[in-house]
Design an enzyme around this catalytic site. Structure first.
Site, PDB file in Angstrom:
ATOM      1  N   SER A 190     -11.520  -8.874-106.593  1.00 18.25           N
ATOM      2  CA  SER A 190     -10.602  -7.859-107.123  1.00 18.25           C
ATOM      3  C   SER A 190      -9.167  -7.992-106.624  1.00 18.25           C
ATOM      4  O   SER A 190      -8.472  -6.993-106.469  1.00 18.25           O
ATOM      5  CB  SER A 190     -11.143  -6.442-106.865  1.00 18.25           C
ATOM      6  N   ASN A 238     -10.153 -18.692-110.718  1.00 19.70           N
ATOM      7  CA  ASN A 238     -11.525 -19.043-111.112  1.00 19.70           C
ATOM      8  C   ASN A 238     -11.765 -18.411-112.470  1.00 19.70           C
ATOM      9  O   ASN A 238     -11.953 -17.205-112.563  1.00 19.70           O
ATOM     10  CB  ASN A 238     -12.504 -18.498-110.059  1.00 19.70           C
ATOM     11  N   TRP A 239     -11.738 -19.250-113.492  1.00 17.60           N
ATOM     12  CA  TRP A 239     -11.871 -18.720-114.863  1.00 17.60           C
ATOM     13  C   TRP A 239     -13.316 -18.378-115.226  1.00 17.60           C
ATOM     14  O   TRP A 239     -13.570 -17.808-116.260  1.00 17.60           O
ATOM     15  CB  TRP A 239     -11.265 -19.707-115.862  1.00 17.60           C
ATOM     16  N   LYS A 240     -14.270 -18.810-114.391  1.00 19.18           N
ATOM     17  CA  LYS A 240     -15.697 -18.562-114.682  1.00 19.18           C
ATOM     18  C   LYS A 240     -16.019 -19.059-116.090  1.00 19.18           C
ATOM     19  O   LYS A 240     -15.422 -20.043-116.535  1.00 19.18           O
ATOM     20  CB  LYS A 240     -16.028 -17.074-114.476  1.00 19.18           C
ATOM     21  N   HIS A 277     -20.323 -20.224-105.136  1.00 16.35           N
ATOM     22  CA  HIS A 277     -19.862 -18.900-105.578  1.00 16.35           C
ATOM     23  C   HIS A 277     -21.062 -17.957-105.614  1.00 16.35           C
ATOM     24  O   HIS A 277     -22.178 -18.374-105.926  1.00 16.35           O
ATOM     25  CB  HIS A 277     -19.215 -19.009-106.961  1.00 16.35           C
ATOM     26  N   GLY A 311     -15.056  -8.373-109.220  1.00  9.12           N
ATOM     27  CA  GLY A 311     -15.043  -7.769-110.556  1.00  9.12           C
ATOM     28  C   GLY A 311     -15.228  -6.266-110.575  1.00  9.12           C
ATOM     29  O   GLY A 311     -15.473  -5.681-111.631  1.00  9.12           O
ATOM     30  N   GLU A 325     -15.560 -13.938-100.130  1.00 11.38           N
ATOM     31  CA  GLU A 325     -15.638 -13.053-101.289  1.00 11.38           C
ATOM     32  C   GLU A 325     -16.795 -12.069-101.112  1.00 11.38           C
ATOM     33  O   GLU A 325     -17.959 -12.424-101.366  1.00 11.38           O
ATOM     34  CB  GLU A 325     -15.865 -13.863-102.572  1.00 11.38           C
ATOM     35  N   GLU A 373     -22.022 -15.910-107.680  1.00 11.47           N
ATOM     36  CA  GLU A 373     -22.739 -15.884-108.966  1.00 11.47           C
ATOM     37  C   GLU A 373     -23.706 -17.063-109.056  1.00 11.47           C
ATOM     38  O   GLU A 373     -24.795 -16.938-109.633  1.00 11.47           O
ATOM     39  CB  GLU A 373     -21.728 -15.859-110.126  1.00 11.47           C
TER      40      GLU A 373
HETATM   41  P1  PGA Z   1     -12.489 -11.133-109.412  1.00 11.53           P
HETATM   42  O1  PGA Z   1     -13.436 -12.408-109.103  1.00 11.53           O
HETATM   43  O2  PGA Z   1     -11.098 -11.507-108.976  1.00 11.53           O
HETATM   44  O3  PGA Z   1     -12.593 -10.949-110.900  1.00 11.53           O
HETATM   45  O4  PGA Z   1     -13.035  -9.986-108.630  1.00 11.53           O
HETATM   46  C1  PGA Z   1     -13.235 -13.203-107.963  1.00 11.53           C
HETATM   47  C2  PGA Z   1     -14.230 -14.310-107.931  1.00 11.53           C
HETATM   48  O5  PGA Z   1     -15.403 -14.108-108.287  1.00 11.53           O
HETATM   49  O6  PGA Z   1     -13.890 -15.455-107.533  1.00 11.53           O
END
Ligand code: PGA
Length: 239
Positions: free
Chosen positions: A198, A9-11, A89, A165, A159, A91
């Protein structure tokens, strides 16, 4: 046989110069039995469509078209070369106020467009500390998963919000217990359940060895071939 999936997931990261990372990831994916998915920024999907990796978007609108300035629909992502889309997600849930019902509507739209919906669920730190994890996940699962979800049309990503993160993860026992709990509540027990939060080259082998973990949804470490390929390889080598 359940699917085994390393998903990136490159966001909101990546411009055309970063396609060299996607290309290197795609080349490595060719030699592996596990599936490799890359959730790119929508602006890069078309340019990556000939790469040997499964491409996807990171969100879609619930409607196929219309007066929704700035939004992208599932048929548009499919037309650009996507085969999946991440929905719900944390976010999106936190920063764009997406409810379980909104996530379910997006997942239905994705499936109607022939895309696999990668549906994300996860508890916040306060919910984790309060011992509410399973209750929260049960509610998110029943609210966000469309009826009739199958292993082909749907992937679930667990998640924990506090693990995204941060470099923090639940213990392996906690991850396994949560994944088993999730699997018991799926309409199809073969739906892949990915862990996210993470995931790194250092912890991937341990996480992927867990019985009910079918792979990972990886943010930061998926941006570079150097860190994502070892994670893909760890999944290939697991179990
Ligand atoms: P991360 O993000 O691997 O940077 O913790 C995972 C995600 O949000 O899908």
């Amino acid at each position: 046989m359940r699917r085994r999936i390393a998903a990136g997931n490159w966001k909101m990261n990546g411009v055309s110069a970063d396609l060299r990372e996607a290309r290197a990831i795609a080349q490595a994916a060719q030699g592996l039995a596990v599936e490799t998915l890359l959730g790119l920024p929508a602006t890069l999907i078309m340019a990556a469509r000939d790469m040997s990796v499964t491409l996807g978007g990171q969100d879609c609108h619930a409607e196929p078209k219309g007066a929704f300035t700035g939004d992208l629909s599932a048929p548009m992502l499919a037309d650009a070369g996507a085969q999946f889309v991440i929905v719900g997600h944390s976010e999106r849930r936190a920063l764009h106020g997406e409810t379980d019902a909104a996530v379910a509507a997006k997942a239905r739209a994705a499936q109607a467009a022939g895309l696999t919906a990668v549906i994300c669920i996860g508890e916040t730190e306060a919910q984790y500390r309060g011992g509410a994890t399973l209750e929260v996940l049960a509610a998110q699962l029943s609210g966000s998963l469309p009826a009739g979800a199958t292993a082909e049309s749907t992937i679930v990503a667990y998640e924990p919000v506090w693990a995204i993160g941060t470099g923090l993860t639940p213990t392996p026992d906690e991850i396994q217990a949560v994944h088993a709990f999730i699997r018991d509540r799926l309409p199809d027990r073969d739906i892949a359940v990915l862990y996210g939060g993470s995931v790194s080259p250092a912890n991937a082998a341990t996480i992927f060895s867990l019985a009910d973990v079918d792979g990972g949804l990886v943010g930061g470490a998926s941006l570079k071939a150097e860190t994502f390929i070892p994670i893909m390889q760890a999944l290939e080598d697991a179990r």
